[in-house]
Design a protein around this motif. Sequence first.
Motif, PDB file in Angstrom:
ATOM      1  N   TYR A  83      35.635  46.827  26.897  1.00  0.00           N
ATOM      2  CA  TYR A  83      36.713  46.563  27.859  1.00  0.00           C
ATOM      3  C   TYR A  83      36.148  46.512  29.278  1.00  0.00           C
ATOM      4  O   TYR A  83      35.467  47.409  29.738  1.00  0.00           O
ATOM      5  CB  TYR A  83      37.787  47.634  27.745  1.00  0.00           C
ATOM      6  CG  TYR A  83      38.782  47.597  28.880  1.00  0.00           C
ATOM      7  CD1 TYR A  83      39.648  46.530  29.024  1.00  0.00           C
ATOM      8  CD2 TYR A  83      38.849  48.630  29.790  1.00  0.00           C
ATOM      9  CE1 TYR A  83      40.556  46.484  30.062  1.00  0.00           C
ATOM     10  CE2 TYR A  83      39.758  48.598  30.829  1.00  0.00           C
ATOM     11  CZ  TYR A  83      40.612  47.523  30.964  1.00  0.00           C
ATOM     12  OH  TYR A  83      41.504  47.480  31.985  1.00  0.00           O
ATOM     13  N   ASP A  84      36.412  45.435  29.960  1.00  0.00           N
ATOM     14  CA  ASP A  84      35.986  45.260  31.341  1.00  0.00           C
ATOM     15  C   ASP A  84      37.235  45.207  32.213  1.00  0.00           C
ATOM     16  O   ASP A  84      37.981  44.238  32.178  1.00  0.00           O
ATOM     17  CB  ASP A  84      35.178  43.974  31.481  1.00  0.00           C
ATOM     18  CG  ASP A  84      34.692  43.744  32.901  1.00  0.00           C
ATOM     19  OD1 ASP A  84      34.998  44.557  33.795  1.00  0.00           O
ATOM     20  OD2 ASP A  84      33.996  42.739  33.116  1.00  0.00           O
ATOM     21  N   PRO A  85      37.485  46.245  33.004  1.00  0.00           N
ATOM     22  CA  PRO A  85      38.727  46.299  33.786  1.00  0.00           C
ATOM     23  C   PRO A  85      38.834  45.211  34.840  1.00  0.00           C
ATOM     24  O   PRO A  85      39.897  44.943  35.352  1.00  0.00           O
ATOM     25  CB  PRO A  85      38.684  47.682  34.435  1.00  0.00           C
ATOM     26  CG  PRO A  85      37.242  48.036  34.476  1.00  0.00           C
ATOM     27  CD  PRO A  85      36.627  47.387  33.259  1.00  0.00           C
ATOM     28  N   TRP A  86      37.735  44.552  35.157  1.00  0.00           N
ATOM     29  CA  TRP A  86      37.768  43.507  36.189  1.00  0.00           C
ATOM     30  C   TRP A  86      38.196  42.159  35.623  1.00  0.00           C
ATOM     31  O   TRP A  86      38.664  41.302  36.366  1.00  0.00           O
ATOM     32  CB  TRP A  86      36.397  43.375  36.846  1.00  0.00           C
ATOM     33  CG  TRP A  86      35.983  44.639  37.499  1.00  0.00           C
ATOM     34  CD1 TRP A  86      35.012  45.494  37.075  1.00  0.00           C
ATOM     35  CD2 TRP A  86      36.541  45.233  38.667  1.00  0.00           C
ATOM     36  NE1 TRP A  86      34.942  46.574  37.916  1.00  0.00           N
ATOM     37  CE2 TRP A  86      35.852  46.442  38.913  1.00  0.00           C
ATOM     38  CE3 TRP A  86      37.551  44.862  39.546  1.00  0.00           C
ATOM     39  CZ2 TRP A  86      36.149  47.264  39.974  1.00  0.00           C
ATOM     40  CZ3 TRP A  86      37.841  45.695  40.617  1.00  0.00           C
ATOM     41  CH2 TRP A  86      37.134  46.873  40.830  1.00  0.00           C
ATOM     42  N   THR A  87      38.026  41.972  34.319  1.00  0.00           N
ATOM     43  CA  THR A  87      38.319  40.654  33.752  1.00  0.00           C
ATOM     44  C   THR A  87      39.366  40.678  32.658  1.00  0.00           C
ATOM     45  O   THR A  87      39.813  39.618  32.224  1.00  0.00           O
ATOM     46  CB  THR A  87      37.030  40.023  33.189  1.00  0.00           C
ATOM     47  OG1 THR A  87      36.526  40.851  32.132  1.00  0.00           O
ATOM     48  CG2 THR A  87      35.982  39.842  34.262  1.00  0.00           C
ATOM     49  N   GLU A  88      39.772  41.853  32.201  1.00  0.00           N
ATOM     50  CA  GLU A  88      40.685  41.927  31.070  1.00  0.00           C
ATOM     51  C   GLU A  88      41.897  42.806  31.401  1.00  0.00           C
ATOM     52  O   GLU A  88      41.854  43.655  32.250  1.00  0.00           O
ATOM     53  CB  GLU A  88      39.977  42.528  29.857  1.00  0.00           C
ATOM     54  CG  GLU A  88      38.787  41.729  29.395  1.00  0.00           C
ATOM     55  CD  GLU A  88      38.089  42.397  28.229  1.00  0.00           C
ATOM     56  OE1 GLU A  88      38.746  43.151  27.499  1.00  0.00           O
ATOM     57  OE2 GLU A  88      36.891  42.154  28.049  1.00  0.00           O
ATOM     58  N   GLU A  89      42.954  42.563  30.635  1.00  0.00           N
ATOM     59  CA  GLU A  89      44.124  43.414  30.722  1.00  0.00           C
ATOM     60  C   GLU A  89      43.804  44.734  29.998  1.00  0.00           C
ATOM     61  O   GLU A  89      43.002  44.752  29.075  1.00  0.00           O
ATOM     62  CB  GLU A  89      45.316  42.748  30.041  1.00  0.00           C
ATOM     63  CG  GLU A  89      45.844  41.541  30.763  1.00  0.00           C
ATOM     64  CD  GLU A  89      46.441  41.921  32.110  1.00  0.00           C
ATOM     65  OE1 GLU A  89      47.156  42.946  32.187  1.00  0.00           O
ATOM     66  OE2 GLU A  89      46.193  41.205  33.087  1.00  0.00           O
TER      67      GLU A  89
ATOM     68  N   SER B 259      28.039  50.349  27.092  1.00  0.00           N
ATOM     69  CA  SER B 259      28.964  49.261  27.395  1.00  0.00           C
ATOM     70  C   SER B 259      29.278  48.455  26.141  1.00  0.00           C
ATOM     71  O   SER B 259      30.356  47.894  26.020  1.00  0.00           O
ATOM     72  CB  SER B 259      28.404  48.359  28.487  1.00  0.00           C
ATOM     73  OG  SER B 259      27.258  47.671  28.039  1.00  0.00           O
TER      74      SER B 259
END
Length: 59
Positions: free
Chosen positions: A50-56, A45
């Motif tokens: 990149y966290d798809p839940w919090t970022e574009e 990680s």
Amino acid sequence: LISAEWTPAQAFAVVELLDDLRDRICAHYQTALFELLRDEQSRDSDANPYDPWTEEPPF
């Protein structure tokens, strides 16, 4: 190598042996394996933050 001459019963015996071996290893090293997997996932990680839940999406 896996012999093409094995019968289905012989192949199944090997599968059972591997299942038993995995169960015994997990029982003996359960905590250490959990910590190792947690550390590896943490490193993965970190390499891809990149966290798809919090970022574009980055594209």
